[in-house]
Write an enzyme that holds these catalytic residues in place. Structure first.
Site, PDB file in Angstrom:
ATOM      1  N   HIS A 164      28.971  -9.892 -10.214  1.00 57.67           N
ATOM      2  CA  HIS A 164      28.649 -10.471 -11.522  1.00 57.67           C
ATOM      3  C   HIS A 164      29.371 -11.817 -11.711  1.00 57.67           C
ATOM      4  O   HIS A 164      30.081 -12.028 -12.709  1.00 57.67           O
ATOM      5  CB  HIS A 164      29.021  -9.496 -12.656  1.00 57.67           C
ATOM      6  CG  HIS A 164      28.186  -9.668 -13.886  1.00 57.67           C
ATOM      7  ND1 HIS A 164      27.646  -8.619 -14.578  1.00 57.67           N
ATOM      8  CD2 HIS A 164      27.802 -10.781 -14.556  1.00 57.67           C
ATOM      9  CE1 HIS A 164      26.979  -9.066 -15.628  1.00 57.67           C
ATOM     10  NE2 HIS A 164      27.052 -10.378 -15.625  1.00 57.67           N
TER      11      HIS A 164
ATOM     12  N   ARG B 243      16.311 -19.566 -21.346  1.00 57.84           N
ATOM     13  CA  ARG B 243      17.190 -20.669 -20.918  1.00 57.84           C
ATOM     14  C   ARG B 243      17.428 -20.672 -19.410  1.00 57.84           C
ATOM     15  O   ARG B 243      17.303 -21.706 -18.747  1.00 57.84           O
ATOM     16  CB  ARG B 243      18.548 -20.557 -21.627  1.00 57.84           C
ATOM     17  CG  ARG B 243      18.459 -20.645 -23.139  1.00 57.84           C
ATOM     18  CD  ARG B 243      19.856 -20.451 -23.739  1.00 57.84           C
ATOM     19  NE  ARG B 243      19.791 -20.332 -25.170  1.00 57.84           N
ATOM     20  CZ  ARG B 243      19.705 -19.184 -25.835  1.00 57.84           C
ATOM     21  NH1 ARG B 243      19.679 -18.033 -25.171  1.00 57.84           N
ATOM     22  NH2 ARG B 243      19.668 -19.164 -27.147  1.00 57.84           N
ATOM     23  N   ILE B 244      17.762 -19.498 -18.875  1.00 55.39           N
ATOM     24  CA  ILE B 244      18.101 -19.440 -17.439  1.00 55.39           C
ATOM     25  C   ILE B 244      16.834 -19.541 -16.587  1.00 55.39           C
ATOM     26  O   ILE B 244      16.803 -20.269 -15.584  1.00 55.39           O
ATOM     27  CB  ILE B 244      18.898 -18.154 -17.134  1.00 55.39           C
ATOM     28  CG1 ILE B 244      20.237 -18.174 -17.904  1.00 55.39           C
ATOM     29  CG2 ILE B 244      19.137 -18.010 -15.628  1.00 55.39           C
ATOM     30  CD1 ILE B 244      21.019 -16.877 -17.865  1.00 55.39           C
TER      31      ILE B 244
ATOM     32  N   ALA C  94      20.396 -10.790 -13.727  1.00 58.19           N
ATOM     33  CA  ALA C  94      20.232 -10.518 -15.163  1.00 58.19           C
ATOM     34  C   ALA C  94      21.076  -9.310 -15.573  1.00 58.19           C
ATOM     35  O   ALA C  94      22.222  -9.480 -16.023  1.00 58.19           O
ATOM     36  CB  ALA C  94      18.763 -10.341 -15.497  1.00 58.19           C
ATOM     37  N   ARG C  95      20.545  -8.113 -15.425  1.00 54.68           N
ATOM     38  CA  ARG C  95      21.290  -6.904 -15.771  1.00 54.68           C
ATOM     39  C   ARG C  95      20.938  -5.799 -14.793  1.00 54.68           C
ATOM     40  O   ARG C  95      19.767  -5.592 -14.450  1.00 54.68           O
ATOM     41  CB  ARG C  95      20.958  -6.436 -17.195  1.00 54.68           C
ATOM     42  CG  ARG C  95      21.666  -7.227 -18.295  1.00 54.68           C
ATOM     43  CD  ARG C  95      23.186  -6.990 -18.300  1.00 54.68           C
ATOM     44  NE  ARG C  95      23.875  -7.745 -19.317  1.00 54.68           N
ATOM     45  CZ  ARG C  95      24.436  -8.946 -19.154  1.00 54.68           C
ATOM     46  NH1 ARG C  95      24.374  -9.547 -17.985  1.00 54.68           N
ATOM     47  NH2 ARG C  95      25.069  -9.533 -20.139  1.00 54.68           N
TER      48      ARG C  95
ATOM     49  N   GLU D 241      27.820  -0.920 -12.357  1.00 52.98           N
ATOM     50  CA  GLU D 241      28.831  -1.904 -11.935  1.00 52.98           C
ATOM     51  C   GLU D 241      30.161  -1.827 -12.684  1.00 52.98           C
ATOM     52  O   GLU D 241      31.193  -2.287 -12.174  1.00 52.98           O
ATOM     53  CB  GLU D 241      28.267  -3.330 -12.087  1.00 52.98           C
ATOM     54  CG  GLU D 241      28.118  -3.785 -13.543  1.00 52.98           C
ATOM     55  CD  GLU D 241      27.532  -5.196 -13.665  1.00 52.98           C
ATOM     56  OE1 GLU D 241      26.523  -5.488 -13.003  1.00 52.98           O
ATOM     57  OE2 GLU D 241      28.095  -6.004 -14.429  1.00 52.98           O
TER      58      GLU D 241
ATOM     59  N   ASP E 297      23.508  -9.606  -8.271  1.00 51.18           N
ATOM     60  CA  ASP E 297      24.776 -10.008  -8.909  1.00 51.18           C
ATOM     61  C   ASP E 297      25.117  -9.017 -10.020  1.00 51.18           C
ATOM     62  O   ASP E 297      26.181  -9.086 -10.617  1.00 51.18           O
ATOM     63  CB  ASP E 297      24.646 -11.426  -9.481  1.00 51.18           C
ATOM     64  CG  ASP E 297      25.977 -11.951 -10.005  1.00 51.18           C
ATOM     65  OD1 ASP E 297      26.965 -11.892  -9.244  1.00 51.18           O
ATOM     66  OD2 ASP E 297      26.036 -12.402 -11.165  1.00 51.18           O
TER      67      ASP E 297
ATOM     68  N   PRO F 215      16.738 -10.217 -20.696  1.00 51.57           N
ATOM     69  CA  PRO F 215      17.842  -9.346 -21.109  1.00 51.57           C
ATOM     70  C   PRO F 215      17.689  -7.933 -20.571  1.00 51.57           C
ATOM     71  O   PRO F 215      16.574  -7.499 -20.276  1.00 51.57           O
ATOM     72  CB  PRO F 215      17.739  -9.332 -22.641  1.00 51.57           C
ATOM     73  CG  PRO F 215      16.743 -10.370 -23.001  1.00 51.57           C
ATOM     74  CD  PRO F 215      15.886 -10.610 -21.816  1.00 51.57           C
TER      75      PRO F 215
HETATM   76  P1  NAD Z   1      17.107 -16.085 -23.140  1.00 47.14           P
HETATM   77  O1  NAD Z   1      17.191 -15.229 -24.348  1.00 47.14           O
HETATM   78  O2  NAD Z   1      17.174 -17.563 -23.278  1.00 47.14           O
HETATM   79  O3  NAD Z   1      15.760 -15.739 -22.330  1.00 47.14           O
HETATM   80  C1  NAD Z   1      15.339 -14.439 -22.054  1.00 47.14           C
HETATM   81  C2  NAD Z   1      13.823 -14.474 -21.872  1.00 47.14           C
HETATM   82  O4  NAD Z   1      13.421 -13.171 -21.443  1.00 47.14           O
HETATM   83  C3  NAD Z   1      13.057 -14.791 -23.165  1.00 47.14           C
HETATM   84  O5  NAD Z   1      12.157 -15.865 -22.952  1.00 47.14           O
HETATM   85  C4  NAD Z   1      12.317 -13.503 -23.468  1.00 47.14           C
HETATM   86  O6  NAD Z   1      11.065 -13.711 -24.115  1.00 47.14           O
HETATM   87  C5  NAD Z   1      12.160 -12.932 -22.067  1.00 47.14           C
HETATM   88  N1  NAD Z   1      11.857 -11.507 -22.026  1.00 47.14           N
HETATM   89  C6  NAD Z   1      12.232 -10.540 -22.889  1.00 47.14           C
HETATM   90  N2  NAD Z   1      11.710  -9.365 -22.519  1.00 47.14           N
HETATM   91  C7  NAD Z   1      10.976  -9.601 -21.402  1.00 47.14           C
HETATM   92  C8  NAD Z   1      10.192  -8.777 -20.546  1.00 47.14           C
HETATM   93  N3  NAD Z   1      10.032  -7.470 -20.775  1.00 47.14           N
HETATM   94  N4  NAD Z   1       9.593  -9.345 -19.481  1.00 47.14           N
HETATM   95  C9  NAD Z   1       9.736 -10.661 -19.231  1.00 47.14           C
HETATM   96  N5  NAD Z   1      10.447 -11.495 -20.010  1.00 47.14           N
HETATM   97  C10 NAD Z   1      11.073 -10.963 -21.073  1.00 47.14           C
HETATM   98  O7  NAD Z   1      18.256 -15.532 -22.189  1.00 47.14           O
HETATM   99  P2  NAD Z   1      18.958 -16.323 -20.996  1.00 47.14           P
HETATM  100  O8  NAD Z   1      20.086 -17.122 -21.526  1.00 47.14           O
HETATM  101  O9  NAD Z   1      17.932 -16.974 -20.158  1.00 47.14           O
HETATM  102  O10 NAD Z   1      19.620 -15.096 -20.204  1.00 47.14           O
HETATM  103  C11 NAD Z   1      18.826 -14.112 -19.560  1.00 47.14           C
HETATM  104  C12 NAD Z   1      19.703 -12.949 -19.137  1.00 47.14           C
HETATM  105  O11 NAD Z   1      20.564 -13.349 -18.072  1.00 47.14           O
HETATM  106  C13 NAD Z   1      20.705 -12.475 -20.213  1.00 47.14           C
HETATM  107  O12 NAD Z   1      20.089 -11.619 -21.144  1.00 47.14           O
HETATM  108  C14 NAD Z   1      21.727 -11.750 -19.394  1.00 47.14           C
HETATM  109  O13 NAD Z   1      21.328 -10.415 -19.220  1.00 47.14           O
HETATM  110  C15 NAD Z   1      21.676 -12.457 -18.042  1.00 47.14           C
HETATM  111  N6  NAD Z   1      22.914 -13.227 -17.762  1.00 47.14           N
HETATM  112  C16 NAD Z   1      23.566 -12.973 -16.606  1.00 47.14           C
HETATM  113  C17 NAD Z   1      24.711 -13.676 -16.294  1.00 47.14           C
HETATM  114  C18 NAD Z   1      25.466 -13.438 -15.004  1.00 47.14           C
HETATM  115  O14 NAD Z   1      26.603 -13.917 -14.853  1.00 47.14           O
HETATM  116  N7  NAD Z   1      24.905 -12.729 -14.025  1.00 47.14           N
HETATM  117  C19 NAD Z   1      25.204 -14.626 -17.186  1.00 47.14           C
HETATM  118  C20 NAD Z   1      24.509 -14.871 -18.371  1.00 47.14           C
HETATM  119  C21 NAD Z   1      23.349 -14.163 -18.653  1.00 47.14           C
HETATM  120  C1  COI Z   2      26.686 -12.717 -19.906  1.00 50.92           C
HETATM  121  O1  COI Z   2      27.271 -13.652 -20.482  1.00 50.92           O
HETATM  122  O2  COI Z   2      25.739 -12.076 -20.441  1.00 50.92           O
HETATM  123  C2  COI Z   2      27.064 -12.324 -18.528  1.00 50.92           C
HETATM  124  O3  COI Z   2      26.334 -11.600 -17.889  1.00 50.92           O
HETATM  125  C3  COI Z   2      28.339 -12.842 -17.963  1.00 50.92           C
HETATM  126  C4  COI Z   2      29.590 -12.186 -18.452  1.00 50.92           C
HETATM  127  C5  COI Z   2      29.431 -10.897 -19.203  1.00 50.92           C
HETATM  128  C6  COI Z   2      30.571 -11.985 -17.349  1.00 50.92           C
END
Ligand code: NAD
Ligand code: COI
Length: 331
Positions: A295, A154-155, A233-234, A263, A258, A206
């Site tokens: 974050h 999604r992102i 991401a993480r 953290e 971020d 993830p």
């Molecule tokens: P999503 O599940 O829609 O997409 C994740 C993608 O990563 C999938 O297409 C999956 O196939 C791919 N993936 C899995 N393992 C992989 C690998 N080894 N190499 C490459 N691609 C791989 O998730 P999303 O909604 O796009 O979110 C992604 C990540 O962003 C979340 O898991 C979370 O860790 C992070 N996130 C951060 C914040 C923030 O505030 N900083 C907020 C929300 C999410």
């Molecule tokens: C998530 O929703 O996965 C995030 O990284 C944001 C939240 C934990 C602050």
């Protein structure tokens, strides 16, 4: 039906209050996150609405079962800090909010890249000293760069759409290929291959609970000299020590972080009195070519409103029908 919500920030209150008034379902708001000494407040409520990145009490689900709580609806995505085995044992449903606003995070990842490319740390510092010269800190434009997207979920997809608007060349690595992106020919076969071809590596996958980092010393060596890394991401994805070394040696042009490996005791805490004791963090933050943020990529009005409303809708669905679109698979 009545719910209790923990860890409610001031910016969330209005969304809770509006939902509660509209649905005519009482929602008790608690400012603290769920702890052993406030868990008993949940007695008599049908659902707990929570949001925390750290640990829950070890007996969280045992106590909720004892109190008659039937559902836990978290307001974020990750369920890695919840004991889903215990939830399943007691038949307590768990829901999350898998997509509160992918654009919030995608936009932020590009915001911080732009800050890096235009050397904002340096210009801010110079101006604070009344130095308004330009040279030699000339910037780069995104359209002149090749962007490497790691994770086209999604992102990642939202980020790709924005980068297209900038006119960038885009490549991606994801073990799962999205058919539309596949037809655009953006995928490469491995992360190593992606690293060798891009100017910017931006992580949108993830975190892993496996040992080892995705981006370690060896993977950084695959990147072009002067490349940039963006991590919204993480923290666990990057070996922060190896990253620091590569930033100091000039192997990498910069990093926007971020999320950070260690953290939890730092981000979203007021550490004005103590400062940060983590030397690795302090060294990273002090670098001119690092943008560190606590974050906050998710933290927009749209995302916060969706996090509150979707979690409450899910709790209502579970209590009324036993189902919800956002039910987490308890295994
Ligand atoms: P999503 O599940 O829609 O997409 C994740 C993608 O990563 C999938 O297409 C999956 O196939 C791919 N993936 C899995 N393992 C992989 C690998 N080894 N190499 C490459 N691609 C791989 O998730 P999303 O909604 O796009 O979110 C992604 C990540 O962003 C979340 O898991 C979370 O860790 C992070 N996130 C951060 C914040 C923030 O505030 N900083 C907020 C929300 C999410
Ligand atoms: C998530 O929703 O996965 C995030 O990284 C944001 C939240 C934990 C602050």
């Amino acid at each position: 039906m009545k719910f209790i919500a923990y860890n409610v920030r001031p910016d969330e209150r209005k969304y809770f209050e509006n939902w509660s008034a509209k649905q005519d379902i009482p929602v008790k708001l608690i400012a603290d996150e769920v702890k052993s000494d406030n868990l008993a407040l949940a007695k008599g409520y049908d659902a707990v609405i929570s949001f925390q990145t750290g640990t829950y009490p070890a007996d969280f689900f045992d106590k909720l079962a004892e109190f008659g709580v039937k559902d836990v609806s978290i307001r974020n995505v990750g369920v890695d800090n919840l004991n889903l085995t215990a939830a399943k044992k007691y038949g307590i449903a768990v829901t999350n909010v898998p997509a509160y606003s992918p654009n919030a995070i995608a936009e932020f990842s590009i915001t911080v890249l732009l800050q890096l490319l235009r050397q904002q740390n340096i210009f801010r510092k110079r101006m604070a000293e009344n130095d308004y010269r330009w040279a030699p800190f000339v910037g780069k434009e995104i359209r002149a760069l090749t962007i490497g997207i790691v994770g086209t979920g999604r992102i990642g997809k939202a980020a790709i759409e924005i980068y297209k608007g900038f006119g960038a060349k885009i490549l991606a690595y994801d073990p799962y290929h999205d058919p539309k992106l596949e037809s655009e020919g953006i995928y490469v076969d491995s992360l190593e291959e992606l690293c060798g071809q891009v100017d910017v590596l931006t992580l949108h996958m993830p975190g892993s609970d496996k040992d080892g980092h995705l981006i370690d010393e060896a993977m950084i060596a695959n990147l072009k000299d002067g490349a940039y890394i963006i991590n919204t991401a993480r923290g666990s994805l990057i070996d922060a020590k190896a990253l620091l070394a590569a930033l100091k040696s000039g192997k990498l042009g910069g990093a926007a972080l971020d999320t950070y490996e260690y953290e939890t005791p730092i981000f979203n805490h007021d550490l004005k009195q103590t400062g940060v004791k983590d030397e690795l963090f302090n060294e990273l933050v002090a670098l001119d070519n690092v943008i560190m943020t606590p974050h906050i990529a998710f933290y927009t009005e749209t995302a916060v409103e969706n996090m509150v409303n979707i979690s409450l809708d899910s709790a209502k669905d579970v209590i009324m029908t036993g189902k919800a679109d956002t039910l987490v698979d308890l295994g």
